[in-house]
Design a protein around this motif. Structure first.
Motif, PDB file in Angstrom:
ATOM      1  N   ASP A 109       4.852   6.344  16.360  1.00  0.00           N
ATOM      2  CA  ASP A 109       5.091   4.934  16.036  1.00  0.00           C
ATOM      3  C   ASP A 109       4.021   4.359  15.106  1.00  0.00           C
ATOM      4  O   ASP A 109       3.999   3.167  14.853  1.00  0.00           O
ATOM      5  CB  ASP A 109       5.191   4.101  17.312  1.00  0.00           C
ATOM      6  N   ALA A 110       3.147   5.206  14.603  1.00  0.00           N
ATOM      7  CA  ALA A 110       2.063   4.756  13.720  1.00  0.00           C
ATOM      8  C   ALA A 110       2.344   5.156  12.279  1.00  0.00           C
ATOM      9  O   ALA A 110       2.922   6.197  12.010  1.00  0.00           O
ATOM     10  CB  ALA A 110       0.731   5.347  14.169  1.00  0.00           C
ATOM     11  N   ALA A 111       1.894   4.294  11.364  1.00  0.00           N
ATOM     12  CA  ALA A 111       1.977   4.599   9.938  1.00  0.00           C
ATOM     13  C   ALA A 111       0.582   4.423   9.349  1.00  0.00           C
ATOM     14  O   ALA A 111      -0.173   3.539   9.763  1.00  0.00           O
ATOM     15  CB  ALA A 111       2.964   3.669   9.238  1.00  0.00           C
ATOM     16  N   VAL A 112       0.246   5.274   8.389  1.00  0.00           N
ATOM     17  CA  VAL A 112      -1.066   5.238   7.737  1.00  0.00           C
ATOM     18  C   VAL A 112      -0.846   4.985   6.252  1.00  0.00           C
ATOM     19  O   VAL A 112       0.023   5.600   5.632  1.00  0.00           O
ATOM     20  CB  VAL A 112      -1.835   6.557   7.972  1.00  0.00           C
ATOM     21  N   VAL A 116      -5.473   2.167   6.134  1.00  0.00           N
ATOM     22  CA  VAL A 116      -4.868   1.151   6.979  1.00  0.00           C
ATOM     23  C   VAL A 116      -3.905   1.858   7.920  1.00  0.00           C
ATOM     24  O   VAL A 116      -2.973   2.522   7.477  1.00  0.00           O
ATOM     25  CB  VAL A 116      -4.105   0.099   6.139  1.00  0.00           C
ATOM     26  N   ARG A 117      -4.155   1.715   9.215  1.00  0.00           N
ATOM     27  CA  ARG A 117      -3.292   2.329  10.225  1.00  0.00           C
ATOM     28  C   ARG A 117      -2.645   1.215  11.033  1.00  0.00           C
ATOM     29  O   ARG A 117      -3.328   0.301  11.491  1.00  0.00           O
ATOM     30  CB  ARG A 117      -4.096   3.233  11.145  1.00  0.00           C
ATOM     31  N   VAL A 118      -1.349   1.253  11.180  1.00  0.00           N
ATOM     32  CA  VAL A 118      -0.634   0.282  12.010  1.00  0.00           C
ATOM     33  C   VAL A 118       0.095   1.055  13.099  1.00  0.00           C
ATOM     34  O   VAL A 118       0.713   2.091  12.838  1.00  0.00           O
ATOM     35  CB  VAL A 118       0.342  -0.587  11.175  1.00  0.00           C
ATOM     36  N   GLU A 119      -0.040   0.573  14.331  1.00  0.00           N
ATOM     37  CA  GLU A 119       0.641   1.225  15.446  1.00  0.00           C
ATOM     38  C   GLU A 119       1.129   0.176  16.421  1.00  0.00           C
ATOM     39  O   GLU A 119       0.588  -0.931  16.491  1.00  0.00           O
ATOM     40  CB  GLU A 119      -0.268   2.238  16.130  1.00  0.00           C
ATOM     41  N   ASP A 120       2.175   0.526  17.155  1.00  0.00           N
ATOM     42  CA  ASP A 120       2.742  -0.380  18.146  1.00  0.00           C
ATOM     43  C   ASP A 120       1.740  -0.661  19.251  1.00  0.00           C
ATOM     44  O   ASP A 120       0.922   0.199  19.593  1.00  0.00           O
ATOM     45  CB  ASP A 120       3.999   0.224  18.784  1.00  0.00           C
ATOM     46  N   LEU A 121       1.840  -1.860  19.819  1.00  0.00           N
ATOM     47  CA  LEU A 121       1.067  -2.164  21.020  1.00  0.00           C
ATOM     48  C   LEU A 121       1.764  -1.457  22.176  1.00  0.00           C
ATOM     49  O   LEU A 121       2.696  -1.961  22.758  1.00  0.00           O
ATOM     50  CB  LEU A 121       1.047  -3.675  21.279  1.00  0.00           C
ATOM     51  N   TYR A 131       0.827  -1.214   0.000  1.00  0.00           N
ATOM     52  CA  TYR A 131       0.000   0.000   0.000  1.00  0.00           C
ATOM     53  C   TYR A 131       0.856   1.256   0.000  1.00  0.00           C
ATOM     54  O   TYR A 131       2.032   1.221   0.350  1.00  0.00           O
ATOM     55  CB  TYR A 131      -0.943   0.001   1.210  1.00  0.00           C
ATOM     56  N   GLU A 132       0.240   2.359  -0.364  1.00  0.00           N
ATOM     57  CA  GLU A 132       0.934   3.643  -0.378  1.00  0.00           C
ATOM     58  C   GLU A 132       0.888   4.257   1.019  1.00  0.00           C
ATOM     59  O   GLU A 132      -0.192   4.501   1.559  1.00  0.00           O
ATOM     60  CB  GLU A 132       0.251   4.596  -1.366  1.00  0.00           C
ATOM     61  N   ARG A 133       2.060   4.468   1.602  1.00  0.00           N
ATOM     62  CA  ARG A 133       2.108   5.107   2.920  1.00  0.00           C
ATOM     63  C   ARG A 133       1.836   6.592   2.738  1.00  0.00           C
ATOM     64  O   ARG A 133       2.471   7.261   1.931  1.00  0.00           O
ATOM     65  CB  ARG A 133       3.452   4.877   3.602  1.00  0.00           C
TER      66      ARG A 133
END
Length: 132
Positions: free
Chosen positions: A40-43, A93-98, A32-34
């Motif tokens: 610490d999160a990427a979208v 799509v958002r990814v972040e650390d726990l 996917y395109e960031r």
């Protein structure tokens, strides 16, 4: 013979040290395109709707737990939370650390597998409120 055993053991250790968090982030970067990085999160942007995007992610890197709430899909990995939500031209799509948000119970509304200290789930067959 002992050298072969040592090499095999080193290969196993190397493969098992590659955590799921690294795998999910690598998959998202490759697919996917960031669009944004915040702490610490990427979208990322996906041209596909939430269901199609979530299926692609879970097929590539199966999560420890999965839950849906309010049109969003939540995927819990060993070190990351991935949230897939609807966007005007597909999904986000958002990814972040726990991190502290997870450990303080921010995602507890999603039920078992999303509470701090929860055991690894089986894929989130239930919905919010199942554990009441």
């Amino acid at each position: 013979m002992s050298r072969m055993v040592a090499l095999a053991l080193a290969a196993v250790l190397l493969l098992t040290s590659c955590g799921t968090g690294t795998r999910i982030r690598a998959f998202l970067d490759d697919t996917y395109e960031r669009t944004e990085i915040v702490g610490d999160a990427a979208v990322y942007a996906s041209p596909d709707p939430v269901g199609t995007t979530t299926a692609a992610i879970t097929d590539a890197v199966p999560p420890a737990e999965r839950q849906a709430d309010g049109g969003n899909e939540y995927l819990r990995y060993d070190d990351d939370i991935v949230i897939v939500s609807a966007a005007a031209n597909g999904s986000t799509v958002r990814v972040e650390d726990l991190d502290e948000r997870y450990r303080s119970g921010f995602f507890a509304f999603l039920g078992p597998g999303f509470r701090p200290g929860s055991p690894v789930g089986t894929g989130g067959s239930g919905g919010p409120g199942d554990a009441k």
